[in-house]
Scaffold this active site. Structure first.
Site, mmCIF file in Angstrom:
data_model
loop_
_atom_site.group_PDB
_atom_site.id
_atom_site.type_symbol
_atom_site.label_atom_id
_atom_site.label_comp_id
_atom_site.label_asym_id
_atom_site.label_seq_id
_atom_site.Cartn_x
_atom_site.Cartn_y
_atom_site.Cartn_z
ATOM 1 N N GLY C 496 0.907 -1.172 -0.173
ATOM 2 C CA GLY C 496 0.193 -0.004 0.067
ATOM 3 C C GLY C 496 0.762 1.174 0.018
ATOM 4 O O GLY C 496 0.354 2.451 -0.179
ATOM 5 N N GLN C 497 2.042 1.068 0.243
ATOM 6 C CA GLN C 497 3.081 2.266 0.368
ATOM 7 C C GLN C 497 3.438 2.801 -0.929
ATOM 8 O O GLN C 497 3.956 3.813 -1.130
ATOM 9 C CB GLN C 497 4.335 1.913 1.210
ATOM 10 C CG GLN C 497 5.522 1.296 0.563
ATOM 11 C CD GLN C 497 5.304 -0.271 0.184
ATOM 12 O OE1 GLN C 497 4.076 -0.717 0.156
ATOM 13 N NE2 GLN C 497 6.239 -1.034 0.465
ATOM 14 N N SER C 499 5.295 1.286 -3.412
ATOM 15 C CA SER C 499 6.698 0.729 -3.828
ATOM 16 C C SER C 499 6.587 0.410 -5.449
ATOM 17 O O SER C 499 7.677 0.475 -6.188
ATOM 18 C CB SER C 499 7.365 -0.095 -3.161
ATOM 19 O OG SER C 499 6.759 -1.493 -2.822
ATOM 20 N N ARG C 538 13.083 1.172 4.267
ATOM 21 C CA ARG C 538 14.461 1.011 3.623
ATOM 22 C C ARG C 538 14.293 0.594 1.981
ATOM 23 O O ARG C 538 15.152 0.727 1.346
ATOM 24 C CB ARG C 538 15.109 -0.520 4.170
ATOM 25 C CG ARG C 538 14.373 -1.784 3.881
ATOM 26 C CD ARG C 538 14.848 -2.893 4.484
ATOM 27 N NE ARG C 538 16.224 -3.234 3.826
ATOM 28 C CZ ARG C 538 16.203 -3.918 2.304
ATOM 29 N NH1 ARG C 538 15.073 -4.177 1.844
ATOM 30 N NH2 ARG C 538 17.367 -4.082 1.904
ATOM 31 N N THR C 540 12.990 2.261 -0.680
ATOM 32 C CA THR C 540 13.279 3.324 -1.573
ATOM 33 C C THR C 540 14.717 3.430 -1.794
ATOM 34 O O THR C 540 14.897 3.279 -2.858
ATOM 35 C CB THR C 540 12.792 4.833 -0.929
ATOM 36 O OG1 THR C 540 11.242 4.603 -0.972
ATOM 37 C CG2 THR C 540 12.832 5.703 -1.961
ATOM 38 N N ALA C 717 16.635 9.821 -3.510
ATOM 39 C CA ALA C 717 15.386 9.467 -2.542
ATOM 40 C C ALA C 717 15.726 8.765 -1.549
ATOM 41 O O ALA C 717 16.525 7.852 -1.509
ATOM 42 C CB ALA C 717 14.339 9.067 -3.384
ATOM 43 N N GLY C 719 13.655 6.894 2.191
ATOM 44 C CA GLY C 719 12.608 6.264 2.732
ATOM 45 C C GLY C 719 11.428 7.387 3.403
ATOM 46 O O GLY C 719 11.871 8.432 4.193
ATOM 47 N N GLY C 721 7.996 6.081 4.871
ATOM 48 C CA GLY C 721 6.793 5.587 5.384
ATOM 49 C C GLY C 721 6.537 5.630 6.823
ATOM 50 O O GLY C 721 5.442 5.410 7.312
ATOM 51 N N GLU C 722 8.044 6.179 7.644
ATOM 52 C CA GLU C 722 7.457 6.056 9.037
ATOM 53 C C GLU C 722 7.856 7.479 9.678
ATOM 54 O O GLU C 722 7.508 7.955 10.724
ATOM 55 C CB GLU C 722 8.499 5.212 9.663
ATOM 56 C CG GLU C 722 8.632 3.615 9.171
ATOM 57 C CD GLU C 722 9.817 2.975 9.682
ATOM 58 O OE1 GLU C 722 9.699 1.928 10.109
ATOM 59 O OE2 GLU C 722 11.056 3.532 9.096
#
Lengths: 523, 158, 768
Positions: C496-497, C499, C538, C540, C717, C719, C721-722
Site C-alpha cells: 500500500g506504500q 513501492s 528501507r 526506496t 530519494a 524512505g 513511510g515512518e
C-alpha cells in the site's frame, strides 16, 4: 477484575466459619452452581450455569480450598472451563472473618480476583464483569439471609486447620502487593495439584507430560465424515422461520428455550453468534410482519407511534419524527453507521439491553412507552423501566417490542449529548438525554436520563426535582450536574474509571441543561 | 439447516446452497466475488459493504439465508461494462487509497451517498463514511475523491 | 465491450518520470475490488485451519484432548506441537532468536498462543472443532511488566536461543534464567562527569502502551505441497526471509520452497518475518494437502503488537541550555517471543538521545521477555516510543530553564558534519530545515487565540530521527522482452506504500519510457530475486538503488546490442528493431541485474561506528490543540507535519505516506491501547480497540516534503513511510502542557488522564 467487600452476619465467628467451611452451604449461596462433587477434603468439582440476557453459559468448575484457618480465614480457588467455547475462568477468593459487636457478630471481609481468558475474555469482558458483580452481590445476600433464617447447621464439618503457606500475609490496601501475594498463592496451588512438578522457580521442569495422541506413532486420525461441496454442517446449525403474523411469531418464540430468538435487523444477534457465545436453535425472522409492525405514524394527540420493525435509517429520515421529536433525527447519524442503520430495527435495538446505545435514553426522556406483545397479550411499559441491568430487560421469552409510543412533545424541548472518549464513532462513555418543559425560563417539568456510564438507562428523579419550578440559570445547571454525579452509580471499564464518568455526568449534564437557557436551542 | 436460496446477483439470477450460520460474504466467495471482504467482522470497518435491495449493508452481518429473493450488488457490478464508474475513476485520480483492502467498501458507500446527495459537503461526507475505516488513513484523499466523483457525475449528466 | 487500454510505448523519450506523480500501477485493480490478495485464494483439496489458543499466560501443558474435535464430521486433522515435532525435530523459529515454537511445546507463554490446529473442509467446521479441544495446564507464575521482568523470578524462556545469523547476539547463546533477551549498551564521552558538572540535571520516566497494527486484511497464509516442493502464498512483507526460514526448519534447500506474495491489505510491520507461514507449511506437509489459515481480526491481537516501553531519561544541561550529557535506559516489553524485538532494541536504541549534539551519552536498551503477545516492528521500528520520551523531556527542560521550546531545540540540534551518539557523522540530514518549516507553518512566534471559558488552546512541537536498518541487501532484475516491453522483478512487497509504482518510475526514468509501461512482477521467490524485507522505510533507498543498477545494466546491454546492429542509441530507436536485428526475428530477452548493499561499519564494544547507517530519516510535527479543562477532551485543531525524505520519487504518494503515518500515530497517541487482564487482551476487536476514522483526523492537516537530496540514493530519494510518526505523540503532549500546564508521561493521552492531571495540578484530585 477484583472485587472487595465487607458484610456482617449476626452470628459468632466460629459458627460462621463452620457454615462457610461446609462446601454444600457455600455452594448454596452461589447462584447457578450445582452438581457439587467431592474429590477429597480440599477439592471439589461443580457445574456453574449462568445466563446473561438470553445467553447461557455453562462452566465445569474445579474448586480447591487452599486454606482453612478456623475461625478466621478461608481461601479458595475456582477454575472453570466454559462449554462450547475456548476459555477459562479463574477466581481466587479470600474470606477473612473478623469479630464484631464484641464477638456476637462477624464481619466477613472478602476479596475476589476474577480472571477470564479466551473468547469470553476478549469479547465478553464487560458483560462478564457485570455478571460477576451480580453473583458477588447475590452471594452476600444469600449468605446473610441464611444466618437470619436458619439456625447453624449441626452437621457442619469440623474446622480443619492447615498450615499457612509461606508468605500469605494478606494486604488489602494495595493492589500491587495483593497481586504478588495471589501469584504466590497460585504457585502453591500448582505445586499441590501436581506434586511431581519441581518448583518452577528453578525453571528446570522438563517432565511436563503431554498426552500422546491416539496413535502414538503420529498424529491422531480423524474419524468424522468427510464433507465436500455445499454448505458444511456444524453445531452452529439452526432453523430460520418467517411467520407472517405477530400471533404466529409469538407462538414460535414462546416456551422456555432461550436459544429461540426473534431476528429482525440481526446486527446485534449476528455479533453474538459470530463470537460463538450464542448458538441459536431457531431464529424467528420478523421481517414478514412489517405490515403490522412497520412504519411511523402521527397519533391523534400529536405524538408518534413507531413500529418495532422500523429501520433506524427510516427513523432518521422520517418527516414526522423530525417535526415532533427532532432530538431523534439529530442523534441518528451518530447512533451507528449507515449500514447498521439500514439493517437494525427500533424494536431489536431497544430489546438488546446494552447500555451503550443512544436510542433508549433519548426515548426515555421523551416519555416514550414500549408496547410489548407476548404470549400473555400486550402491555405498555415506560421505556426507562424496561431496563433492569447490564444487557437485562424485563422482556420475557416470547415477547417482542411491537411499537413505541411517544406522547405529544408540545411545549417540550429535548437535548441529547453523546460523549465518546476514544474516537468519534466509539460507543458513548456517557449519553445524557434531557427533555424539559419551560415557561419563561422556568422549568415546569423535565425528564433527565443518563446511560452508558451506568449499568442501565437511568432516570434521575432527584435532578428533575431539583430543577422543577426553578428558573434555569448557569448556577442551577451546575448544581444539577453535581447532584447527578452524586446520585448515580457509574461503572469502570476500558473507557474510563467510575470516578471519571461521574465527572463526565457532572459536566455534560450541566451542559445539556445549559442548552435550554439559550433560546430556541433544540438539538 | 442448509437451504437452497435464489437471488439476483449483479443483475443475474443465481442460486446456491447455504448453511444457516453463513453470511453474505461467504456466499459471494462461492461466486468468486472477492470485492466485499470480511475484515473486522463486526460491521464497523465497511470492507464488506454490499447493496441489498438498493441499500448498503455490511455483508459480514447479513445472514446468507436472508439473501433469498433479494437483489444484491457488489463492487464488481460497477465496471461490468469494462468502463470504470466515475466514483472509481475519482478514487484513482485523487490517489484515494493505499493498500486497497477497504477501497471497494468506500467506493460502494460513496456511490450510494452521491445517489442521495449529489453534492455533499465535508460534514455530510464524513458523517456518511464514518462507518468505513482505512488503516492507511487515506481520509483526506477520500474526501477529495468523493467531491471529485460528484463533479464527474454532474458533468456526465450535463 | 470496452477494450482494455494498455499503455503503448511512445518512442524513446517519455519525459521525466521520477519526481512526477503518475497513478499507482495497480489502481484499477484496487478500485474495482479485483486486486489479488491471499484472502481471495483457494486451491483444490484445500483444508481450512483454525488455531486453538492458550487460555493461560504461563503454564506447563499437562494434556491436550483433541478426541472430540477429531470426531466432528468434516475434520481431517488436529495437530499439536508434538505432531509438528515429528516433522521438524527442532520446530522453533524467529528472525533474531529461534525461540517460537510452531505450536506450543511443553509450555505456553501467553494467552492466545497457538496450542493446536484443526484442519477441516470448511472454516466454520474448523472453528467449531477448535472449540471442542480441551487443554489442561499447570499454572506458572507470569510476568507482564517490562521492569518487573528485569528481576522477576518468573522466567519466560529457561534458555536463550539466538539465531546464528547475527554475530552480535552470539554471547547470549545458552544464557539461562533471565528475561533479558538482549542488553544493548552505548557509551560516548563521560556521562557521569557531565552530570557532576551540569548546571541542571533532569530525570524523567516515560511509558508507552501496547498497540496493534490491525491491517484491515488480517494475516493469512496458504501452503500448497507440490511433491518435493512447497509453495507458500502469504500476506508477508518478507518473502525472502520466509523462504530462508521455512527451508531451514524443514532442512530443505531454499529452491524447494517457493514463496509468493500478491497484493497486501496493509502491513505496517505486522506481516514481517514469519507469522503463520511455519504453521501452514508444517500442517500442509503432515496433511499432504493445501492448508490455508486466515486469522480473524481478534486473532491478530494475539499474534504481534507494538512494544510497550519504559524509558528513563536523565539529562545534564549547562548554563546556556546546552545538553551536555544524557543517559537513556529503555526497557522494551517484547512479549513471549523475541520476533524482531532485539533489533528494535539495538537499531533504534542507538538513536535514543535524539537528534541532538551531545558529547556525553550512555544508552542501555533492554529487550525483555514477558508473558504477553509477542512485540515486533510497527511503523517506526521503536522510534516513536523513543521520540515520545526525549521530545517530551525537551519541553520539560526548556520550560524549567525558562526558554522557548523551539529555541532550546535549535541550540541543541545536530548539524551535518557533527557526530551522532554512535560517532557516525551526520550528513544529508535536513534536521534544522524540517523543524523550522513546521514552526513557521504553525506560526510559532505569532500570538494565537488561547481559548475562552473551559476550552484552552496550546501549541507543541517535536522532531525525531531514525537510522536505516543496516546493512541489508536488495537485488533487482529488469528484463526487456523482444518487443521492447519491460518488466521489473523484485521481492519488495507493495503493501500500500506504493513501492511498485515508485520502482517502476526509476526503471522508466532510466530507460526513457513511461512508468505505466513497466510491469512489476509480484514477489515470487522462484522468479524475483532476494530482498531482505520490506520494513523500516528501507525499500526506496536499498531496493531503489538495486533497481536503478538493474535498469542501467539492462540499458547498457540494450545499447550495446543496438551499437552492434549499427543503430545509434543516442539518436532514438525502436527497441524491437534492435532485437530483430540481433536475433534475426522478434526473440530473446535482455536481463539487467543490480545488487545493492550499503556501506556499513560494525559498532565496537561501546556502540561506536564511523558508519552506522547509510542515511537518516527526519520527521517533525507542530500541533495546536484544544483542551476541555472540565472533561479532559482534546481536539487537534491544526497539525503540521514535515519530513526529510530526500528527493521524492512520487510526491503524491509521499504526501499520502506522510498523512497516513501521522494519522496512525495519532491513533496510538489518543485512542489505541490493548487492555490486558490476567494476560488476556480484553479489547481484541474494533468495537473496543478504536482506530482513527474519518472524523478523527485533525481539522487542518498539512503534510510537507523537505526536498534535501540524499547522496548515494536513487535520484536522491530515501524512505518516508515512518518519518511523520516521530513527532506526533510528544508534540501533542507538549501542546497540552502549553494549553493547561500539565504534563503527561504515559500514552495514550486519554481525556481521563488529561483531566486527572488538571485536577491534580489544581489540588482537587479525582476521588476514586
Amino acid at each position: 477484575m477484583k472485587f472487595e467487600g465487607r458484610f456482617r452476619i449476626a452470628a459468632p465467628r466460629d459458627e460462621v466459619f463452620a457454615r462457610l467451611n461446609d462446601p454444600q452451604f457455600f455452594v448454596s449461596c452461589l447462584e447457578g452452581v450445582s452438581d457439587l462433587k467431592e474429590i477429597d477434603a480440599d477439592h471439589y468439582t461443580a457445574t456453574l450455569e449462568t445466563r446473561i440476557a438470553y445467553i447461557k453459559f455453562r462452566f465445569d468448575m474445579a474448586v480447591a480450598l487452599l486454606e482453612r484457618t478456623a475461625p478466621e480465614r478461608v481461601v479458595a480457588q475456582l477454575e472453570g472451563t466454559p462449554l462450547g467455547t475456548v476459555g477459562r475462568l479463574t477466581t481466587m477468593a479470600v474470606a477473612n472473618l473478623v469479630d464484631a459487636e464484641g464477638g456476637r457478630e462477624t464481619d466477613i471481609v472478602y476479596e475476589m480476583e476474577v480472571a477470564l481468558t479466551g473468547k469470553l475474555g476478549s469479547l465478553g469482558q464487560p458483560v462478564m464483569k457485570s455478571k460477576a458483580r451480580e453473583m458477588e452481590q447475590g452471594f452476600v445476600r444469600k449468605a446473610s439471609a441464611a444466618f437470619i433464617d436458619e439456625a447453624p447447621a449441626s452437621n457442619a464439618a469440623a474446622p480443619t486447620t492447615k498450615p499457612k503457606p509461606a508468605g500469605t500475609r494478606p494486604v488489602r490496601s494495595r493492589q500491587g502487593v495483593l497481586r504478588l501475594w495471589l501469584a504466590r498463592l497460585a504457585r502453591t496451588i500448582a505445586a499441590r495439584l501436581n506434586p511431581d512438578l519441581p518448583d518452577w522457580q528453578g525453571g528446570q521442569a522438563s517432565e511436563a507430560h503431554v498426552d500422546p495422541p491416539a496413535d502414538a506413532a503420529g498424529p491422531a486420525v480423524a474419524v468424522g465424515t468427510v464433507n465436500r461441496g455445499g454448505a458444511a454442517r456444524t453445531t452452529l446449525d439452526f432453523d430460520l422461520v418467517r411467520p407472517s403474523s405477530v400471533a404466529d411469531a409469538i407462538g414460535l418464540l414462546s416456551g422456555d428455550d432461550p436459544t429461540v430468538r426473534p431476528f429482525s435487523g440481526g446486527t446485534a444477534l449476528m455479533l453474538m453468534m459470530k463470537s460463538g457465545v450464542f448458538k441459536p436453535t431457531r431464529l424467528v425472522d420478523l421481517s414478514g410482519l412489517e405490515s403490522e409492525l412497520g412504519g411511523v405514524a402521527r397519533t391523534g394527540n400529536g405524538g408518534l407511534k413507531i413500529g418495532g420493525l422500523t429501520r433506524l435509517a427510516e427513523l432518521g429520515e422520517n418527516a414526522d419524527v423530525r417535526a415532533i421529536a427532532p432530538v431523534i433525527t439529530h442523534a441518528i447519524p451518530r447512533l451507528s453507521n449507515v449500514r447498521v442503520r439500514n439493517a437494525a430495527r427500533v424494536g431489536g435495538c431497544l430489546a438488546h439491553g446494552d447500555p451503550h446505545m443512544d436510542l433508549p435514553p433519548i426515548l426515555a426522556c421523551l416519555r416514550a412507552e414500549a408496547e410489548i406483545a407476548g404470549p400473555g397479550g400486550t402491555r405498555l411499559l415506560p421505556l426507562e423501566e424496561l431496563y433492569v441491568g447490564y444487557y437485562q430487560t424485563l422482556l420475557v421469552q416470547g415477547e417482542i417490542i411491537a411499537h413505541v409510543h411517544i406522547p405529544s412533545q408540545a411545549s417540550w424541548q429535548s437535548v441529547y449529548r453523546k460523549m465518546t472518549v476514544r474516537t468519534y464513532d466509539d460507543w458513548p462513555a456517557l449519553g445524557v438525554a434531557v427533555s424539559a418543559r419551560l415557561e419563561g425560563g422556568t422549568v415546569r417539568d423535565s425528564r433527565v436520563v443518563v446511560s452508558a456510564a451506568t449499568e442501565k438507562v437511568t432516570r434521575l428523579a432527584d435532578v428533575e426535582a431539583l430543577i422543577r419550578g426553578k428558573e434555569l440559570s448557569a448556577d442551577l445547571c451546575r448544581k444539577a450536574g453535581e447532584l447527578a454525579a452524586e446520585a448515580v452509580d457509574t461503572v469502570s471499564d476500558v473507557q474510563g474509571t467510575a470516578a471519571y464518568k461521574k465527572v463526565l455526568i457532572e459536566v455534560e449534564l450541566g451542559r445539556a441543561l445549559e442548552a435550554f437557557i439559550e433560546e430556541g436551542v433544540v438539538a | 439447516m442448509s437451504k437452497d436460496i435464489a437471488f439476483t446477483l449483479n443483475a443475474r439470477p443465481v442460486s446456491v446452497t447455504v448453511g444457516s450460520h453463513e453470511n453474505a460474504v461467504d456466499v459471494l466467495r462461492r461466486f468468486d466475488l472477492f470485492g466485499a471482504r470480511e475484515s473486522c467482522g463486526q460491521g464497523l470497518c465497511g470492507c464488506c459493504t454490499i447493496r441489498v435491495d438498493g441499500k448498503p449493508l455490511s455483508g459480514c452481518l447479513t445472514l446468507a439465508l436472508k439473501l433469498d429473493g433479494a437483489t444484491v450488488e457488489t463492487v464488481e457490478s460497477l465496471d461490468a461494462d469494462g468502463q470504470l464508474d466515475p466514483v472509481q475513476q475519482a478514487f484513482i485520480d485523487q490517489g484515494a487509497f493505499q493498500c486497497g483492502f477497504c477501497t471497494p467498501g468506500f467506493v460502494m458507500m460513496t456511490k450510494h451517498l452521491l445517489r442521495d446527495h449529489p453534492n455533499p459537503d465535508d460534514e455530510e461526507i464524513r458523517s456518511y463514511l464514518s462507518g468505513n475505516l482505512c488503516r492507511c488513513a487515506t481520509y483526506p484523499e477520500i474526501l477529495k475523491a468523493v467531491k471529485d466523483a460528484a463533479k464527474k457525475i454532474a458533468t456526465a449528466a450535463a | 465491450m470496452k477494450k482494455i487500454d494498455y499503455p503503448q510505448a511512445q518512442g524513446p523519450v517519455a519525459g521525466p518520470q521520477v519526481g512526477t506523480s503518475p497513478p499507482r500501477l495497480e489502481a484499477r485493480r484496487k478500485v474495482t475490488g479485483r486486486a489479488a490478495y491471499v484472502h481471495n485464494m483457494t486451491v483444490p483439496r484445500m483444508l481450512h485451519a483454525k488455531v486453538f489458543r492458550s487460555t493461560v499466560a504461563h503454564g506447563r501443558i499437562r494434556s491436550i484432548d483433541v478426541s472430540e474435535a477429531l470426531a466432528l464430521p468434516g475434520v481431517h486433522w488436529v495437530l499439536t506441537g508434538e505432531d509438528i515435532r515429528e516433522l521438524v525435530p527442532n520446530p522453533y523459529y524467529g528472525p533474531a532468536f529461534h525461540d517460537q515454537p510452531v505450536l506450543a511445546l511443553e509450555k505456553v507463554r501467553y494467552v492466545g498462543e497457538p496450542v493446536a490446529v484443526v484442519l477441516a473442509d470448511d472454516p466454520y467446521v474448523a472453528a467449531d472443532a477448535a472449540n471442542m479441544i480441551v487443554a489442561e495446564y499447570d499454572l506458572l507464575e507470569p510476568v507482564y511488566d517490562e521492569i518487573e521482568a528485569m528481576t522477576s523470578s518468573a522466567i519466560v524462556h529457561e534458555e536463550l536461543k539466538p539465531a546464528g545469523t547475527f554475530p552480535d547476539l552470539k554471547h547470549l547463546n545458552g544464557k539461562r534464567d533471565t528475561n533479558i533477551a538482549l542488553d544493548y549498551h552505548l557509551r560516548r564521552g563521560d556521562v557521569e562527569a557531565a552530570f557532576a558538572g551540569a548546571d541542571r540535571v533532569f530525570e524523567h520516566e516515560f511509558r508507552t502502551q501496547a498497540t496493534m497494527h490491525v491491517p484491515l486484511e488480517p494475516m493469512v497464509s496458504m501452503a500448497v505441497p507440490d511433491d518435493d516442493r512447497l509453495i507458500i502464498h502469504t500476506a508477508s512483507q518478507s518473502p525472502s526471509f520466509v523462504r530462508l526460514e521455512i527451508a531451514r526448519l524443514l532442512g530443505w534447500p531454499e529452491n524447494r520452497v517457493q514463496v509468493k506474495v500478491p497484493h497486501l491489505g496493509g502491513g505496517f510491520g505486522a506481516k514481517l518475518y514469519i507469522k503463520l507461514e511455519a504453521l501452514v507449511a508444517c500442517a500442509a506437509l503432515i496433511a499432504r494437502a493445501p492448508v490455508k489459515l486466515s486469522l480473524t481480526m481478534e486473532e491478530q491481537f494475539y499474534t504481534i503488537t507494538k512494544h510497550p516501553t519504559t524509558f528513563r531519561i536523565k539529562t545534564a544541561v549547562d548554563g546556556e541550555g546546552r545538553i551536555t550529557g544524557r543517559r537513556c535506559q529503555i526497557y522494551w516489553n517484547g512479549g513471549a517471543y523475541a520476533d524482531i524485538g532485539p533489533r528494535v532494541t539495538q537499531k533504534s536504541g542507538f538513536t535514543a538521545p535524539g537528534p541532538y549534539d551531545i558529547d556525553n551519552v550512555e544508552i542501555e536498551s533492554y529487550a525483555l521477555y514477558t508473558n504477553r503477545p509477542p512485540a515486533g516492528a510497527l511503523r517506526g521500528f521503536g522510534i516513536p516510543q523513543l521520540v515520545w520520551a526525549y521530545e517530551s523531556q525537551a519541553d520539560l527542560i526548556a520550560r524549567a530553564l525558562g526558554q522557548d521550546p523551539l529555541e532550546f531545540r535549535r541550540r541543541n540540534l545536530l548539524r551535518d558534519g557533527r557526530p551522532q551518539a554512535t560517532g557516525t557523522i551526520m550528513q544529508d540530514s535536513a534536521i534544522h530545515e524540517t523543524l523550522e518549516l513546521v514552526a513557521e507553518r504553525i506560526g510559532w512566534t505569532e500570538p494565537f487565540d488561547r481559548g475562552t471559558g473551559p476550552v484552552k488552546r496550546g501549541r507543541g512541537i517535536a522532531i525525531g530521527f531514525k537510522a536505516s536498518i543496516s546493512p541489508t541487501t536488495s537485488v533487482a532484475m529488469v528484463t526487456i522482452a523482444a518487443d521492447g516491453s519491460v518488466s521489473l522483478s523484485i521481492s519488495t512487497v507493495d503493501m500500500g506504500q506504493g513501492s511498485d509504482t515508485a520502482m517502476a518510475q526509476i526503471v522508466a526514468e532510466v530507460l526513457g519510457i513511461r512508468t505505466q509501461e513497466v510491469n512489476v512482477v509480484h514477489p515470487d521467490t522462484d522468479a524475483t530475486p532476494y530482498d531482505m524485507a520490506t520494513l523500516g522505510s528501507r525499500s526506496t533507498y536499498h531496493t531503489g538503488n538495486a533497481v536503478k543498477l538493474a535498469a542501467e545494466d539492462a540499458r547498457a546491454k540494450l545499447w550495446a546490442m543496438a551499437r552492434e546492429a549499427g543503430i545509434d542509441p543516442q539518436a532514438g530507436f525502436s527497441r524491437v528493431a534492435v532485437f530483430k536485428a540481433h536475433y534475426g526475428m522478434q526473440a530473446g530477452t535482455i536481463i539487467g541485474t543490480g545488487t545493492f548493499i550499503p556501506d556499513y561499519a560494525p559498532a565496537d564494544a561501546d556502540g561506536q561506528s564511523p558508519l552506522v547507517t547509510p542515511y537518516w530519516m527526519i520527521g517533525a510535527t507542530a500541533v495546536e490543540v484544544e483542551v476541555d479543562t472540565r472533561t479532559g477532551h482534546l481536539r487537534i485543531a491544526r497539525m503540521i507535519n514535515a519530513v526529510d525524505c530526500g528527493k521524492p520519487l512520487n510526491p503524491r504518494i509521499v504526501e499520502t505516506q506522510i498523512s497516513g503515518a501521522a494519522t496512525m500515530q495519532l491513533g496510538f497517541t489518543l485512542s489505541e491501547e490493548m487492555n490486558f487482564e490476567a494476560g488476556q487482551v480484553t479489547n481484541a476487536s474494533f468495537s473496543d480497540y478504536k482506530i482513527p476514522g474519518i472524523h478523527d483526523i485533525p481539522v487542518v492537516m498539512e503534510n510537507h516534503i523537505i526536498e534535501a537530496e540524499q547522496s548515494n540514493a536513487p535520484f536522491g530519494a530515501k524512505g518516508v513511510g515512518e518519518s511523520s510518526t516521530f513527532g506526533i505523540s510528544p508534540s501533542i503532549a507538549n501542546a497540552i502542557e502549553d494549553a493547561v500546564g500539565v504534563r503527561l508521561f504515559e500514552l495514550p493521552l486519554t481525556p481521563e488522564k488529561v483531566l486527572r492531571a488538571i485536577r491534580d495540578a489544581a489540588g482537587n484530585p479525582l476521588k476514586d
